[in-house]
Design an enzyme around this catalytic site. Structure first.
Site, mmCIF file in Angstrom:
data_model
loop_
_atom_site.group_PDB
_atom_site.id
_atom_site.type_symbol
_atom_site.label_atom_id
_atom_site.label_comp_id
_atom_site.label_asym_id
_atom_site.label_seq_id
_atom_site.Cartn_x
_atom_site.Cartn_y
_atom_site.Cartn_z
ATOM 1 N N SER A 178 0.997 -1.352 -0.030
ATOM 2 C CA SER A 178 0.084 0.033 -0.014
ATOM 3 C C SER A 178 0.862 1.210 -0.278
ATOM 4 C CB SER A 178 -0.999 0.011 1.258
ATOM 5 O OG SER A 178 -1.656 1.001 1.523
ATOM 6 N N GLY A 185 -3.829 3.712 1.165
ATOM 7 C CA GLY A 185 -4.631 3.746 2.265
ATOM 8 C C GLY A 185 -5.988 4.707 2.096
ATOM 9 N N ASN A 202 -5.187 -0.936 8.416
ATOM 10 C CA ASN A 202 -3.984 -0.236 8.682
ATOM 11 C C ASN A 202 -3.989 0.437 10.227
ATOM 12 O OD1 ASN A 202 -1.546 1.202 8.850
ATOM 13 N ND2 ASN A 202 -1.862 2.367 6.950
ATOM 14 N N CYS A 242 0.065 3.002 10.917
ATOM 15 C CA CYS A 242 0.610 4.266 10.072
ATOM 16 C C CYS A 242 1.114 4.970 11.057
ATOM 17 C CB CYS A 242 -0.527 4.804 9.350
ATOM 18 S SG CYS A 242 0.323 6.287 8.421
ATOM 19 N N ASN A 300 4.721 -2.787 9.346
ATOM 20 C CA ASN A 300 4.611 -1.348 8.598
ATOM 21 C C ASN A 300 6.303 -0.694 8.847
ATOM 22 O OD1 ASN A 300 3.554 1.082 7.453
ATOM 23 N ND2 ASN A 300 1.766 0.810 8.744
#
Length: 320
Positions: free
Chosen positions: A23, A50, A130, A133, A195
């Protein structure tokens, strides 16, 4: 001898390759289609940019900065909002090429639920949550660094969709294994590990942070050893529940991908490498296939979790 297969089952979805495009690195599936030779078919799945409930302009510049063996980014989830993505962007995608996975973001649990609900009523193949982040001031990592909060988000999203749910875990937390366990118990079908790692850069001439958001997410080869360890740690939990992992963080070559597969990843995410080599995916696929042939392995799935540090994986997708 029959050629080794790169195909695999991921939460009931057929992937023709273990590669997943990550992503934020390929826009909404169209970013690299202008590059001659690039094909979505070289990836088993593509995670879209996202997406939030309402449109977002993102963070002030600078938003991207190259670092030694890596890249800092603080885009801030710039996107047109879920309605635009579902109504205008998804109809333009060719779902016969690969699997498309939505990436759901939010500032509140209600935001996550609403965006997930909208994607549930769409042709999207799976949904990535997600909760990790590192470059927005609300939501995101605030949910992902606390296992109980992570589980609340996953459970709330689970209640409004039957599509496969993939939870994207943050490396910026005390015990990623505990978080993984909470997310699995809350209903996550798979995990994405990891991430980006929080970092910053300073301009010594101005004595100011280079990134407008001050901090950003570090990706690329610099974080590969961190990501590989986190995959190994999460696999200790995930294999007990037959939960697959997308291993990601600094993968630039077939050898990188093989390390993640051996550590316990069922699929491997490629992101930052695309910025300097948009045609890296077929090279990685060929390298994995060559390795399987040399070691007399019939399928890429035979390699998953085969590190001598722990027993082989017992399954590739969630039971039932």
């Amino acid at each position: 001898m029959t050629a080794a297969s790169l195909a695999l089952d991921f939460c009931g979805l057929k992937f023709d390759s273990p590669i997943v495009l990550l992503s934020g690195c390929v826009g909404f599936g169209e970013e690299y289609t202008r590059v001659e030779g690039f094909s979505n078919r070289d990836a088993g799945g593509i995670v879209l940019k996202g997406t939030t409930r309402e449109p977002r302009l993102g963070n002030p510049p600078h938003r991207v900065y190259e670092t030694p063996m890596g890249m800092l980014n603080a885009i801030g989830l710039q996107n047109p909002g879920v309605d635009q993505v579902v109504n205008r962007i998804l109809p333009t995608l060719d779902f016969s090429e690969t699997r498309f996975i939505a990436n759901v973001c939010g500032s509140t649990i209600d935001d996550y639920v609403e965006v997930t609900r909208r994607f549930d009523d769409s042709p999207i193949d799976a949904i990535e949550i997600n909760i990790s982040c590192p470059n927005i001031k609300e939501g995101g990592v605030q949910f992902g660094n606390f296992p109980e909060m992570s589980a609340r988000v996953v459970a709330a999203c689970r209640a409004v969709t039957k599509k496969p749910l993939i939870t994207k875990l943050s490396p910026n937390q005390t015990d990623i294994r505990e978080n993984a366990r909470h997310c699995i118990e809350a209903g996550s079908d798979a995990l994405a590990v990891i991430n980006t790692v929080m970092g910053m850069a300073i301009d010594v001439n101005t004595r100011r942070p280079v990134i407008g958001n001050i901090q950003g997410g570090l990706s690329g080869p610099a974080i590969k050893p961190i990501a590989l360890l986190k995959v190994h740690q999460v696999h200790e939990v995930a294999r007990k529940h037959n939960i697959p992992i997308i291993g990601q963080g600094g993968i630039c070559s077939a050898n990188d991908a093989l390390e993640f597969l051996i550590a316990g990843a069922t699929a491997v995410g490629v992101g930052t490498a695309l910025f300097y080599d948009p045609l890296v995916c077929p090279k990685i696929n060929r390298g994995i296939a060559d390795y399987l042939a040399r070691h007399n392995l019939r399928s890429v799935t035979d390699l998953v979790g085969t590190s001598s540090a722990h027993p082989p994986a017992t399954g590739l997708s969630k039971a039932g």
